[in-house]
Design a protein around this motif. Sequence first.
Motif, PDB file in Angstrom:
ATOM      1  N   ASP A 118       0.839  -1.201   0.000  1.00  0.00           N
ATOM      2  CA  ASP A 118       0.000   0.000   0.000  1.00  0.00           C
ATOM      3  C   ASP A 118       0.869   1.245   0.000  1.00  0.00           C
ATOM      4  O   ASP A 118       1.920   1.277   0.627  1.00  0.00           O
ATOM      5  CB  ASP A 118      -0.885   0.039   1.256  1.00  0.00           C
ATOM      6  CG  ASP A 118      -2.302  -0.414   0.968  1.00  0.00           C
ATOM      7  OD1 ASP A 118      -2.886   0.064  -0.017  1.00  0.00           O
ATOM      8  OD2 ASP A 118      -2.818  -1.245   1.729  1.00  0.00           O
ATOM      9  N   LEU A 119       0.401   2.233  -0.694  1.00  0.00           N
ATOM     10  CA  LEU A 119       1.060   3.542  -0.773  1.00  0.00           C
ATOM     11  C   LEU A 119       0.280   4.561   0.041  1.00  0.00           C
ATOM     12  O   LEU A 119      -0.937   4.630  -0.083  1.00  0.00           O
ATOM     13  CB  LEU A 119       0.988   4.056  -2.213  1.00  0.00           C
ATOM     14  CG  LEU A 119       2.026   3.735  -3.250  1.00  0.00           C
ATOM     15  CD1 LEU A 119       1.634   4.451  -4.542  1.00  0.00           C
ATOM     16  CD2 LEU A 119       3.390   4.180  -2.809  1.00  0.00           C
ATOM     17  N   VAL A 121       0.213   8.681   0.352  1.00  0.00           N
ATOM     18  CA  VAL A 121       0.727   9.870  -0.331  1.00  0.00           C
ATOM     19  C   VAL A 121       0.256  11.131   0.396  1.00  0.00           C
ATOM     20  O   VAL A 121      -0.938  11.262   0.693  1.00  0.00           O
ATOM     21  CB  VAL A 121       0.232   9.910  -1.798  1.00  0.00           C
ATOM     22  CG1 VAL A 121       0.753  11.146  -2.518  1.00  0.00           C
ATOM     23  CG2 VAL A 121       0.630   8.641  -2.547  1.00  0.00           C
ATOM     24  N   GLU A 122       1.191  12.029   0.673  1.00  0.00           N
ATOM     25  CA  GLU A 122       0.853  13.300   1.322  1.00  0.00           C
ATOM     26  C   GLU A 122      -0.151  14.075   0.478  1.00  0.00           C
ATOM     27  O   GLU A 122      -0.021  14.153  -0.743  1.00  0.00           O
ATOM     28  CB  GLU A 122       2.135  14.133   1.513  1.00  0.00           C
ATOM     29  CG  GLU A 122       1.879  15.454   2.225  1.00  0.00           C
ATOM     30  CD  GLU A 122       3.153  16.268   2.425  1.00  0.00           C
ATOM     31  OE1 GLU A 122       4.243  15.767   2.095  1.00  0.00           O
ATOM     32  OE2 GLU A 122       3.033  17.411   2.917  1.00  0.00           O
ATOM     33  N   GLY A 123      -1.140  14.632   1.138  1.00  0.00           N
ATOM     34  CA  GLY A 123      -2.129  15.439   0.422  1.00  0.00           C
ATOM     35  C   GLY A 123      -3.249  14.602  -0.159  1.00  0.00           C
ATOM     36  O   GLY A 123      -4.280  15.127  -0.551  1.00  0.00           O
ATOM     37  N   VAL A 124      -3.037  13.279  -0.225  1.00  0.00           N
ATOM     38  CA  VAL A 124      -4.087  12.380  -0.714  1.00  0.00           C
ATOM     39  C   VAL A 124      -4.571  11.507   0.442  1.00  0.00           C
ATOM     40  O   VAL A 124      -5.754  11.460   0.751  1.00  0.00           O
ATOM     41  CB  VAL A 124      -3.571  11.489  -1.870  1.00  0.00           C
ATOM     42  CG1 VAL A 124      -4.657  10.529  -2.334  1.00  0.00           C
ATOM     43  CG2 VAL A 124      -3.090  12.353  -3.021  1.00  0.00           C
ATOM     44  N   HIS A 125      -3.620  10.831   1.108  1.00  0.00           N
ATOM     45  CA  HIS A 125      -3.974   9.925   2.196  1.00  0.00           C
ATOM     46  C   HIS A 125      -3.732  10.521   3.572  1.00  0.00           C
ATOM     47  O   HIS A 125      -4.192   9.980   4.564  1.00  0.00           O
ATOM     48  CB  HIS A 125      -3.185   8.622   2.077  1.00  0.00           C
ATOM     49  CG  HIS A 125      -3.447   7.897   0.799  1.00  0.00           C
ATOM     50  ND1 HIS A 125      -2.570   7.923  -0.248  1.00  0.00           N
ATOM     51  CD2 HIS A 125      -4.501   7.154   0.390  1.00  0.00           C
ATOM     52  CE1 HIS A 125      -3.064   7.201  -1.245  1.00  0.00           C
ATOM     53  NE2 HIS A 125      -4.233   6.737  -0.891  1.00  0.00           N
ATOM     54  N   LEU A 180       5.925  10.470   0.713  1.00  0.00           N
ATOM     55  CA  LEU A 180       5.219   9.279   0.275  1.00  0.00           C
ATOM     56  C   LEU A 180       5.812   8.057   0.967  1.00  0.00           C
ATOM     57  O   LEU A 180       7.031   7.932   1.062  1.00  0.00           O
ATOM     58  CB  LEU A 180       5.348   9.155  -1.241  1.00  0.00           C
ATOM     59  CG  LEU A 180       4.568   8.012  -1.883  1.00  0.00           C
ATOM     60  CD1 LEU A 180       4.064   8.432  -3.250  1.00  0.00           C
ATOM     61  CD2 LEU A 180       5.433   6.780  -1.994  1.00  0.00           C
ATOM     62  N   TRP A 197     -14.183   4.883  -4.498  1.00  0.00           N
ATOM     63  CA  TRP A 197     -12.884   5.484  -4.253  1.00  0.00           C
ATOM     64  C   TRP A 197     -12.820   6.804  -4.973  1.00  0.00           C
ATOM     65  O   TRP A 197     -12.961   6.885  -6.188  1.00  0.00           O
ATOM     66  CB  TRP A 197     -11.861   4.510  -4.807  1.00  0.00           C
ATOM     67  CG  TRP A 197     -10.465   4.813  -4.474  1.00  0.00           C
ATOM     68  CD1 TRP A 197      -9.873   4.763  -3.255  1.00  0.00           C
ATOM     69  CD2 TRP A 197      -9.445   5.169  -5.394  1.00  0.00           C
ATOM     70  NE1 TRP A 197      -8.547   5.065  -3.358  1.00  0.00           N
ATOM     71  CE2 TRP A 197      -8.261   5.321  -4.653  1.00  0.00           C
ATOM     72  CE3 TRP A 197      -9.397   5.375  -6.760  1.00  0.00           C
ATOM     73  CZ2 TRP A 197      -7.062   5.667  -5.244  1.00  0.00           C
ATOM     74  CZ3 TRP A 197      -8.198   5.724  -7.335  1.00  0.00           C
ATOM     75  CH2 TRP A 197      -7.051   5.865  -6.575  1.00  0.00           C
ATOM     76  N   ASN A 201     -10.326   9.273  -4.786  1.00  0.00           N
ATOM     77  CA  ASN A 201      -9.058  10.012  -4.850  1.00  0.00           C
ATOM     78  C   ASN A 201      -8.805  10.685  -6.191  1.00  0.00           C
ATOM     79  O   ASN A 201      -8.295  11.786  -6.249  1.00  0.00           O
ATOM     80  CB  ASN A 201      -7.874   9.098  -4.529  1.00  0.00           C
ATOM     81  CG  ASN A 201      -7.776   8.827  -3.040  1.00  0.00           C
ATOM     82  OD1 ASN A 201      -8.342   9.569  -2.245  1.00  0.00           O
ATOM     83  ND2 ASN A 201      -7.088   7.771  -2.675  1.00  0.00           N
ATOM     84  N   PHE A 202      -9.169   9.989  -7.266  1.00  0.00           N
ATOM     85  CA  PHE A 202      -8.876  10.557  -8.574  1.00  0.00           C
ATOM     86  C   PHE A 202      -9.843  11.682  -8.946  1.00  0.00           C
ATOM     87  O   PHE A 202      -9.631  12.371  -9.927  1.00  0.00           O
ATOM     88  CB  PHE A 202      -8.893   9.477  -9.663  1.00  0.00           C
ATOM     89  CG  PHE A 202      -7.617   8.711  -9.745  1.00  0.00           C
ATOM     90  CD1 PHE A 202      -6.405   9.377  -9.886  1.00  0.00           C
ATOM     91  CD2 PHE A 202      -7.601   7.333  -9.667  1.00  0.00           C
ATOM     92  CE1 PHE A 202      -5.209   8.682  -9.961  1.00  0.00           C
ATOM     93  CE2 PHE A 202      -6.410   6.625  -9.740  1.00  0.00           C
ATOM     94  CZ  PHE A 202      -5.215   7.301  -9.895  1.00  0.00           C
ATOM     95  N   ASN A 203     -10.922  11.840  -8.162  1.00  0.00           N
ATOM     96  CA  ASN A 203     -11.865  12.911  -8.457  1.00  0.00           C
ATOM     97  C   ASN A 203     -11.553  14.188  -7.693  1.00  0.00           C
ATOM     98  O   ASN A 203     -12.156  15.207  -7.926  1.00  0.00           O
ATOM     99  CB  ASN A 203     -13.287  12.471  -8.094  1.00  0.00           C
ATOM    100  CG  ASN A 203     -13.765  11.345  -8.982  1.00  0.00           C
ATOM    101  OD1 ASN A 203     -13.474  11.344 -10.169  1.00  0.00           O
ATOM    102  ND2 ASN A 203     -14.452  10.389  -8.407  1.00  0.00           N
ATOM    103  N   ASP A 204     -10.650  14.087  -6.743  1.00  0.00           N
ATOM    104  CA  ASP A 204     -10.395  15.251  -5.885  1.00  0.00           C
ATOM    105  C   ASP A 204      -9.874  16.428  -6.698  1.00  0.00           C
ATOM    106  O   ASP A 204      -9.098  16.254  -7.616  1.00  0.00           O
ATOM    107  CB  ASP A 204      -9.375  14.884  -4.795  1.00  0.00           C
ATOM    108  CG  ASP A 204     -10.007  13.985  -3.743  1.00  0.00           C
ATOM    109  OD1 ASP A 204     -11.245  13.857  -3.777  1.00  0.00           O
ATOM    110  OD2 ASP A 204      -9.264  13.428  -2.928  1.00  0.00           O
TER     111      ASP A 204
END
Lengths: 347, 347
Positions: B57-58, B60-64, B143, B342, B344-347
């Motif tokens: 699992d990754l 990522v700052e600003g995402v997770h 990350l 999920w 994340n890609f829509n943010d």
Amino acid sequence: MIEDKNQQRTQLSDLGEFGLIDHLTKNFKIKHSTTIKGIGDDAAVLDFKKQIVVTTDLLVEGVHFDLSYMPLKHLGYKSVIVNLSDVYAMNAKATQVTISIAVSNRFPIEALEAIYAGIETAAKIYNIDVIGGDTTSSNTGLLISVTAIGEVEADQVVYRNGAKPNDLLVVSGDLGAAYMGLQVLEREKEVFKVNPNNQPDLEPYTYIVERQLKPEARKDIIKLLSELEVKPTAMIDISDGLSSEIMHLCKQSKVGCDLYENKIPLDPQVISTCEEFNIDSTTVALNGGEDYELLFTITQQDFPKIKANPNLSVIGFIKEEKEGLHLITRADTKIPLKAQGWKNFND
Amino acid sequence: MIEDKNQQRTQLSDLGEFGLIDHLTKNFKIKHSTTIKGIGDDAAVLDFKKQIVVTTDLLVEGVHFDLSYMPLKHLGYKSVIVNLSDVYAMNAKATQVTISIAVSNRFPIEALEAIYAGIETAAKIYNIDVIGGDTTSSNTGLLISVTAIGEVEADQVVYRNGAKPNDLLVVSGDLGAAYMGLQVLEREKEVFKVNPNNQPDLEPYTYIVERQLKPEARKDIIKLLSELEVKPTAMIDISDGLSSEIMHLCKQSKVGCDLYENKIPLDPQVISTCEEFNIDSTTVALNGGEDYELLFTITQQDFPKIKANPNLSVIGFIKEEKEGLHLITRADTKIPLKAQGWKNFND
């Protein structure tokens, strides 16, 4: 080198995470009986009768690659290769990888497809199962994290710490090409900035550019050593330059070393490009990095088995620890071996 | 929440990569006999007699995560936990992790030390060997990529695809708390922007904030199920919200499901905070995510073994695939189950 900016683009958000992973991994076929379950559950399930080796590496945009000259497919390929190289450096057979990618919205699905096409190609050529991963967004650049797994009989693992005085130091292939390929690509990038219509002539640099953009891992050397019945006493892969890797190997083995400058294998294209750039080719071989060749030590008894092989060069001699690490130059002077080491944090 | 900006800072470049890894990992002790070689060679070497599970699992700052309220030590801890949760979801025992971190120069060594302190704490509490990793610079954010490995007897692996009609759907712990904790933290961040001297009162939200910042993986549930001699027919961990995970489990098992709204376990703090934020608590439990609870199915014969356990709630009933997936509301109406999925890609 020049991307078509008008290609069809599909937004990542169109598919969602699970659709995306299904889409990108649908062509991956399981090749190994050790892979019980690959992609599609909380974790992959593996079943080994042997020992396994595990290694992981991160590739970060702007640090490890520059998308202005690194095609995405090559990047996917290279991200697998750099990890397989570590598996082979344990004298193991690479069997599985997991792939995690963080990517910003500026990349369309076609970009991820290109990366995965490269991953798939590497998996096919090196006979690897892709067993899992994670794809997520990032606010900025592209990052690829790969974990590779391999198998090896317990008595065949080769660590970095087994070199003994009087062993021979051996390297596969030739050195410095990936670094000089990078210099050529960086130069062409600057030319392109000034004149975008200028088409670079990379013909004289084919080998070194390919060594930078599409490196290979030396699976063949592991096979060769097995066939020759040579088990190295210590082994490491060359990712950060010969000098740095010799220092790691000797430090962990608690030995010294004499490295012979005139034995370091260089491709003619490296020599000519070094002349063109006015860089010393030995410095490039010692500190260049990204060659992904194998550096290992063997007992002198094993020398007859390898001496005729064009893929292998004996470049040095292992000494007692107290004698230190030295480069014996072409002029037959003895100078202490230094590593420029890892400079990413200084950039 | 408020960092001391004047703490001692050591530049990452002062140590170099190898000094840095040595420095950060010097306290890690090997705990498992399956770990033959941990950090310090091209790859780690493991030796299992059982099947192994591998997951990655990754973060990522600003995402997770958002460093304005996520302490670095907690981040290190969480990065391990989210992976262990996947190992437990296979009914396996977690044994090893690799850690890769990409970090920009704006972070001093003390920041990496804090992340590693959290990793070390998780490794100690969950009895995990840290066997390798990679630390590199990034041009921008932070990350963390973790790969976790676990072991399990071949006949004890639990996949997502084994649920059968008439099985019971069971969840551990309670749901929605991590999401509501995030809402509270986001609100306090906005308050802090307006008035940096305002000290937030998080006392009424202790449980939900901790669920967000310091989640735990349900190792205890795997142990409990083993003691109760209950082998789930299917299992998945809840990282993306109950609704999404039920859909995964049912899709892979080719079954339908009735989920009972009145059975969904909610902590009183989740209910009261939902009221305060005017959010429907069922929506939060269904779509909130990051709970890291286990969702599994059992045969009805196993029901007596688990029914008295306060850690486990029967929340639904597995149906034939053609009957679909439904939520049975408190008002006893039946509505199709949907996943927001999920985003994340829509943010």
